[in-house]
Design an enzyme around this catalytic site. Structure first.
Site, PDB file in Angstrom:
ATOM      1  N   GLU B  29      67.690  50.584  18.268  1.00  0.00           N
ATOM      2  CA  GLU B  29      68.786  51.025  19.128  1.00  0.00           C
ATOM      3  C   GLU B  29      69.998  51.377  18.275  1.00  0.00           C
ATOM      4  O   GLU B  29      70.440  50.551  17.465  1.00  0.00           O
ATOM      5  CB  GLU B  29      69.129  49.906  20.124  1.00  0.00           C
ATOM      6  CG  GLU B  29      67.980  49.614  21.084  1.00  0.00           C
ATOM      7  CD  GLU B  29      68.008  48.191  21.654  1.00  0.00           C
ATOM      8  OE1 GLU B  29      68.973  47.452  21.416  1.00  0.00           O
ATOM      9  OE2 GLU B  29      67.026  47.832  22.342  1.00  0.00           O
ATOM     10  N   LEU B  58      66.626  51.766  24.987  1.00  0.00           N
ATOM     11  CA  LEU B  58      66.987  50.347  24.936  1.00  0.00           C
ATOM     12  C   LEU B  58      65.827  49.530  25.511  1.00  0.00           C
ATOM     13  O   LEU B  58      65.785  49.252  26.710  1.00  0.00           O
ATOM     14  CB  LEU B  58      68.268  50.145  25.762  1.00  0.00           C
ATOM     15  CG  LEU B  58      69.133  48.929  25.458  1.00  0.00           C
ATOM     16  CD1 LEU B  58      70.477  49.078  26.148  1.00  0.00           C
ATOM     17  CD2 LEU B  58      68.464  47.650  25.866  1.00  0.00           C
ATOM     18  N   GLU B  60      63.234  46.633  23.827  1.00  0.00           N
ATOM     19  CA  GLU B  60      62.813  45.928  22.613  1.00  0.00           C
ATOM     20  C   GLU B  60      61.300  45.744  22.516  1.00  0.00           C
ATOM     21  O   GLU B  60      60.740  45.780  21.424  1.00  0.00           O
ATOM     22  CB  GLU B  60      63.508  44.562  22.521  1.00  0.00           C
ATOM     23  CG  GLU B  60      64.981  44.623  22.145  1.00  0.00           C
ATOM     24  CD  GLU B  60      65.887  44.927  23.336  1.00  0.00           C
ATOM     25  OE1 GLU B  60      65.389  44.971  24.476  1.00  0.00           O
ATOM     26  OE2 GLU B  60      67.098  45.126  23.125  1.00  0.00           O
ATOM     27  N   GLN B  82      68.608  44.824  17.599  1.00  0.00           N
ATOM     28  CA  GLN B  82      70.054  44.936  17.402  1.00  0.00           C
ATOM     29  C   GLN B  82      70.728  43.584  17.174  1.00  0.00           C
ATOM     30  O   GLN B  82      71.625  43.462  16.342  1.00  0.00           O
ATOM     31  CB  GLN B  82      70.661  45.635  18.612  1.00  0.00           C
ATOM     32  CG  GLN B  82      72.048  46.129  18.387  1.00  0.00           C
ATOM     33  CD  GLN B  82      72.414  47.192  19.394  1.00  0.00           C
ATOM     34  OE1 GLN B  82      72.619  46.912  20.564  1.00  0.00           O
ATOM     35  NE2 GLN B  82      72.483  48.435  18.944  1.00  0.00           N
ATOM     36  N   PHE B  83      70.313  42.591  17.916  1.00  0.00           N
ATOM     37  CA  PHE B  83      70.721  41.200  17.693  1.00  0.00           C
ATOM     38  C   PHE B  83      69.458  40.344  17.836  1.00  0.00           C
ATOM     39  O   PHE B  83      68.623  40.632  18.701  1.00  0.00           O
ATOM     40  CB  PHE B  83      71.764  40.743  18.722  1.00  0.00           C
ATOM     41  CG  PHE B  83      73.131  41.313  18.506  1.00  0.00           C
ATOM     42  CD1 PHE B  83      74.105  40.597  17.821  1.00  0.00           C
ATOM     43  CD2 PHE B  83      73.456  42.581  18.985  1.00  0.00           C
ATOM     44  CE1 PHE B  83      75.372  41.136  17.619  1.00  0.00           C
ATOM     45  CE2 PHE B  83      74.721  43.122  18.780  1.00  0.00           C
ATOM     46  CZ  PHE B  83      75.680  42.402  18.093  1.00  0.00           C
ATOM     47  N   ALA B  84      69.361  39.297  17.051  1.00  0.00           N
ATOM     48  CA  ALA B  84      68.175  38.433  17.154  1.00  0.00           C
ATOM     49  C   ALA B  84      68.032  37.875  18.570  1.00  0.00           C
ATOM     50  O   ALA B  84      66.924  37.639  19.042  1.00  0.00           O
ATOM     51  CB  ALA B  84      68.261  37.298  16.134  1.00  0.00           C
ATOM     52  N   ASP B  85      69.167  37.698  19.243  1.00  0.00           N
ATOM     53  CA  ASP B  85      69.132  37.191  20.624  1.00  0.00           C
ATOM     54  C   ASP B  85      68.401  38.152  21.568  1.00  0.00           C
ATOM     55  O   ASP B  85      68.031  37.756  22.664  1.00  0.00           O
ATOM     56  CB  ASP B  85      70.557  37.007  21.148  1.00  0.00           C
ATOM     57  CG  ASP B  85      71.441  36.275  20.169  1.00  0.00           C
ATOM     58  OD1 ASP B  85      71.899  35.173  20.497  1.00  0.00           O
ATOM     59  OD2 ASP B  85      71.686  36.812  19.067  1.00  0.00           O
ATOM     60  N   PHE B  86      68.243  39.395  21.149  1.00  0.00           N
ATOM     61  CA  PHE B  86      67.598  40.397  22.013  1.00  0.00           C
ATOM     62  C   PHE B  86      66.111  40.546  21.700  1.00  0.00           C
ATOM     63  O   PHE B  86      65.446  41.445  22.200  1.00  0.00           O
ATOM     64  CB  PHE B  86      68.253  41.778  21.846  1.00  0.00           C
ATOM     65  CG  PHE B  86      69.740  41.815  22.093  1.00  0.00           C
ATOM     66  CD1 PHE B  86      70.406  40.754  22.706  1.00  0.00           C
ATOM     67  CD2 PHE B  86      70.480  42.931  21.717  1.00  0.00           C
ATOM     68  CE1 PHE B  86      71.776  40.800  22.922  1.00  0.00           C
ATOM     69  CE2 PHE B  86      71.858  42.982  21.940  1.00  0.00           C
ATOM     70  CZ  PHE B  86      72.502  41.917  22.534  1.00  0.00           C
ATOM     71  N   PRO B  89      62.323  40.023  24.541  1.00  0.00           N
ATOM     72  CA  PRO B  89      61.387  40.949  25.199  1.00  0.00           C
ATOM     73  C   PRO B  89      60.271  41.430  24.270  1.00  0.00           C
ATOM     74  O   PRO B  89      59.217  41.860  24.744  1.00  0.00           O
ATOM     75  CB  PRO B  89      62.283  42.122  25.616  1.00  0.00           C
ATOM     76  CG  PRO B  89      63.648  41.552  25.696  1.00  0.00           C
ATOM     77  CD  PRO B  89      63.707  40.499  24.615  1.00  0.00           C
ATOM     78  N   HIS B 129      74.831  36.397  21.325  1.00  0.00           N
ATOM     79  CA  HIS B 129      74.961  37.181  20.082  1.00  0.00           C
ATOM     80  C   HIS B 129      75.121  36.252  18.885  1.00  0.00           C
ATOM     81  O   HIS B 129      75.796  36.585  17.919  1.00  0.00           O
ATOM     82  CB  HIS B 129      76.175  38.118  20.143  1.00  0.00           C
ATOM     83  CG  HIS B 129      76.097  39.184  21.183  1.00  0.00           C
ATOM     84  ND1 HIS B 129      76.345  38.946  22.508  1.00  0.00           N
ATOM     85  CD2 HIS B 129      75.791  40.504  21.096  1.00  0.00           C
ATOM     86  CE1 HIS B 129      76.213  40.057  23.204  1.00  0.00           C
ATOM     87  NE2 HIS B 129      75.874  41.029  22.378  1.00  0.00           N
TER      88      HIS B 129
END
Lengths: 338, 327
Positions: B29, B58, B60, B82-86, B89, B129
């Protein structure tokens, strides 16, 4: 379900020789499928998921890929024995898989039957997480595009898989990037026990194609000529740089989901009997006999030969040992290869 | 030798590998024109074009799944989360699919894919984040999990990850991106994945750490040095494979061990390292193995006071070391 029977422009219908070849392939696959159920009931095959009722869609689509793509690759799912056999998996290899025996070529009996990969013969079925293979197929198609290779990738999935978010993401990406990939949906109306009307509020998965900007068509997947023609058109489009297509095969699953399922808990016998009237093998046999392409004698020969081949494959698989456990750690990482 | 920030080292590795090997490409992304939200891929689209620097929708799961498919077909994709938190999925594609592909086909296919992701907190990232995610992946046979602490390690390990024939999760701490600088030689070099490094020699206690916490650990070791204690600091650099030998060699020498990481304490890498020490150096220990880790709450609350309460800071590591040395 309503049927659309397009006669795609520019697709030469299958001739008698091709139809006879397809019939012979279908006879072999059916003989194999029937035998693995027996082996399951004998306690020898731990799990069976049948392709009965789906054979015309599976074989007709592979014939289209063979004829209309310079190269192709199939991402299959658990019900796709017909595709695996059409791609070259032998009966003996199939049987080694169902009995989980030494020498099984695509996962070395680490996975369920028909699961694993054979890149050389152009198919893989990695996962039992339904629909997870679809983005991977799109990635395979992306690689072909980046390398300017002529491969058309076909990914087979059921109506159940069509509910997964991965399928939305995959179709969307494939269309944005105009990738040479076919989404081939074998819609048998059931996700194990859940009927189509509880899975989606539309009649056809193919209706979704429009939302991704790709063609979507539904054909009678028990009619091998229709399955072939619809797939051929999609293959031509992909091979010509036209991007992805969705082809939905309306098929019947008149057996339980797998050997571990009891479909009498959720389907009436009347409905099942109705489904059997669309048996793709019986339909093709009737047509070819009526057209004189197939004689009763040739038919007997084909069926006997298939039974013989299944017998030999079964004997070989039963005689084979289970795999030894000495290599159970191998092939986890590149460094663990042998 | 040029001095780079950690993110500059990451960018240099990406650019050099894309230049070296046409099968390497980047997808994720905002990785194209924007150059990634942290600018890790800045300029790559100008140099290599949109075919090799792919701005994805967008989504994952398919970022990972499509990268995996391309990797099985022989490409070397670098997928950015984009962030490890994402990354959740994509968990099925990474843990369920990519990690199992080689094993489940007896080597019939393999997945030379890198999943890069900024992780970690103390950047006012709040609950979504800030997370450290390594333990989830370190648990998974078939994956490699690399977490560089320095720019030198980041460049050499990222190049090694890209050339690796198996899926590598490559985690870069967001706060380290611009706060950590270091010497990075020009040109090509790789570092072996699975080799820890002693970042500071010492005799009285060992701290095993990695990522941003490694720097807090080095600060704590300096504090303890002023108090007269000699602390050895082992940087794991990858948490799977985990270099047990380097850890054990150090603990057998110092006889005391502390593990410091930002990830949650329970079921974290520290628990595994502790078990390795108990199995391999029990007779050498003069004190129980200790852990200094993130609190067992979702990482990490937004308010600065709550964020600091979560973090294993240099002060907390120093306090834990005093306790360990006094035992």
């Amino acid at each position: 379900m309503q049927q659309a029977h397009p006669a795609p422009a520019g697709i030469e219908p299958l001739g008698p020789e091709d139809l006879l070849d397809l019939y012979a392939a279908m006879v072999r696959v059916r003989a194999l499928d029937e035998r693995v159920w027996i082996l399951n009931r004998q306690g020898k095959a731990a799990i069976v998921a049948s392709c009965q009722g789906h054979e015309a869609a599976q074989l007709g689509s592979v014939w289209a890929l063979r004829k209309h793509a310079a190269a192709h690759f199939c991402f299959t799912y658990y019900r796709d024995m017909g595709v695996c056999v059409a791609q070259g998996l032998t009966m003996r290899e199939v049987m080694l898989g169902f009995l989980a025996k030494e020498g099984e070529p695509i996962s070395r009996a680490r996975q369920f039957p028909l699961h694993g990969a054979d890149v050389g013969r152009g198919f893989m079925n990695l996962s039992n997480v339904v629909g997870s293979h679809v983005p991977e197929a799109v990635g395979w198609a992306l690689a072909a595009k980046l390398r300017r290779e002529p491969t058309v990738t076909a990914v087979y999935l059921g109506d159940g898989a069509a509910s997964q978010g991965d399928i939305h993401e995959s179709m969307n990406f494939a269309s944005v990037h105009n990738l040479p990939v076919l989404f081939l949906v074998e819609n048998n109306g059931y996700a194990i026990s859940v009927p189509l009307h509880k899975q989606m509020a539309i009649d056809r998965v193919a209706e979704r194609a429009a939302a991704y900007g790709m063609p979507g068509v539904t054909v009678d997947g028990t009619d091998v000529a229709a399955a072939y023609a619809a797939t051929a058109q999609a293959v031509q489009r992909a091979a010509g740089g036209g991007g992805p297509s969705l082809v939905e095969f309306d098929v019947e699953r008149y057996l339980p989901h797998t050997s571990d399922d009891d479909d009498s808990t959720y389907r009436s016998r009347d409905e099942v009997e109705e489904g059997k009237k669309r048996d793709p093998l019986a339909k093709l046999q009737q047509r070819l006999l009526a057209e004189g392409v197939l004689t009763p004698e040739r038919n007997d020969e084909l069926r006997k030969a298939a039974r013989r081949e299944v017998d030999e494959a079964t004997d070989a698989a039963e005689a084979a040992p289970y795999p030894g456990a000495a290599d159970v750690l191998d092939h986890l990482y590149a460094a663990d290869g042998r | 030798m040029p001095t780079l920030t950690l993110i500059e080292a990451v960018r240099e590795a990406l650019r050099e590998e894309m230049e070296r090997d046409p099968s390497v490409f980047v997808m994720g992304e905002d990785v194209g024109r924007r150059g990634g939200v942290f600018l890790a891929t800045q300029g790559l689209v100008d140099e290599f074009g949109e075919e090799r620097v792919i701005d994805t929708p967008l989504a994952e799961s398919s970022i990972a799944g499509i990268a995996m498919g391309a990797a099985m077909a022989g490409m070397r994709p670098i997928a950015e989360m984009q962030f490890a938190d994402f990354i959740w999925p994509a968990m099925n594609q990474i843990v369920g699919e990519a990690a199992r592909a080689r094993y489940g086909t007896y080597g019939g296919v393999h997945v030379p894919m890198v999943v890069r992701s900024p992780y970690g907190g103390h950047v006012r990232g709040g609950l979504f984040h800030s997370q450290s995610v390594e333990a989830y992946f370190a648990h998974t046979p078939g994956l490699k999990v690399v977490i560089p602490a320095t720019p030198y390690d980041a460049k050499g390990l990222l190049k090694a990850a890209i050339r690796d024939d198996d899926p590598v999760i490559f985690l870069e701490h967001k706060r380290a991106y611009r706060s950590v600088r270091g010497d990075v030689p020009d040109g090509d070099y790789t570092l072996p994945i699975g080799a820890a490094e002693v970042k500071r020699e010492g005799a009285d206690a060992t701290v095993v750490s990695y990522g941003l916490t490694l720097h807090y650990t080095l600060q704590a070791a300096e504090t303890l040095a002023q108090e007269g204690a000699s602390v050895e600091v082992v940087d794991l650099r990858s948490v799977r494979p985990l270099d047990a030998e380097t850890v054990l060699r150090s603990v057998r020498k110092t006889n005391r061990a502390l593990i410091a990481h930002e990830d949650n304490r329970t079921g974290g890498v520290g628990a595994e390292v502790s078990a390795i020490i108990m199995e391999g150096a029990f007779g050498h220990l003069d004190a129980p193995v200790m852990r200094c880790a993130g609190l067992d709450i979702p990482a990490m609350p937004f308010a600065p006071t709550l964020e600091s309460a979560f973090m294993p800071t240099a002060d907390k590591i120093a306090a834990a070391l005093r306790e360990l040395l006094a035992y």
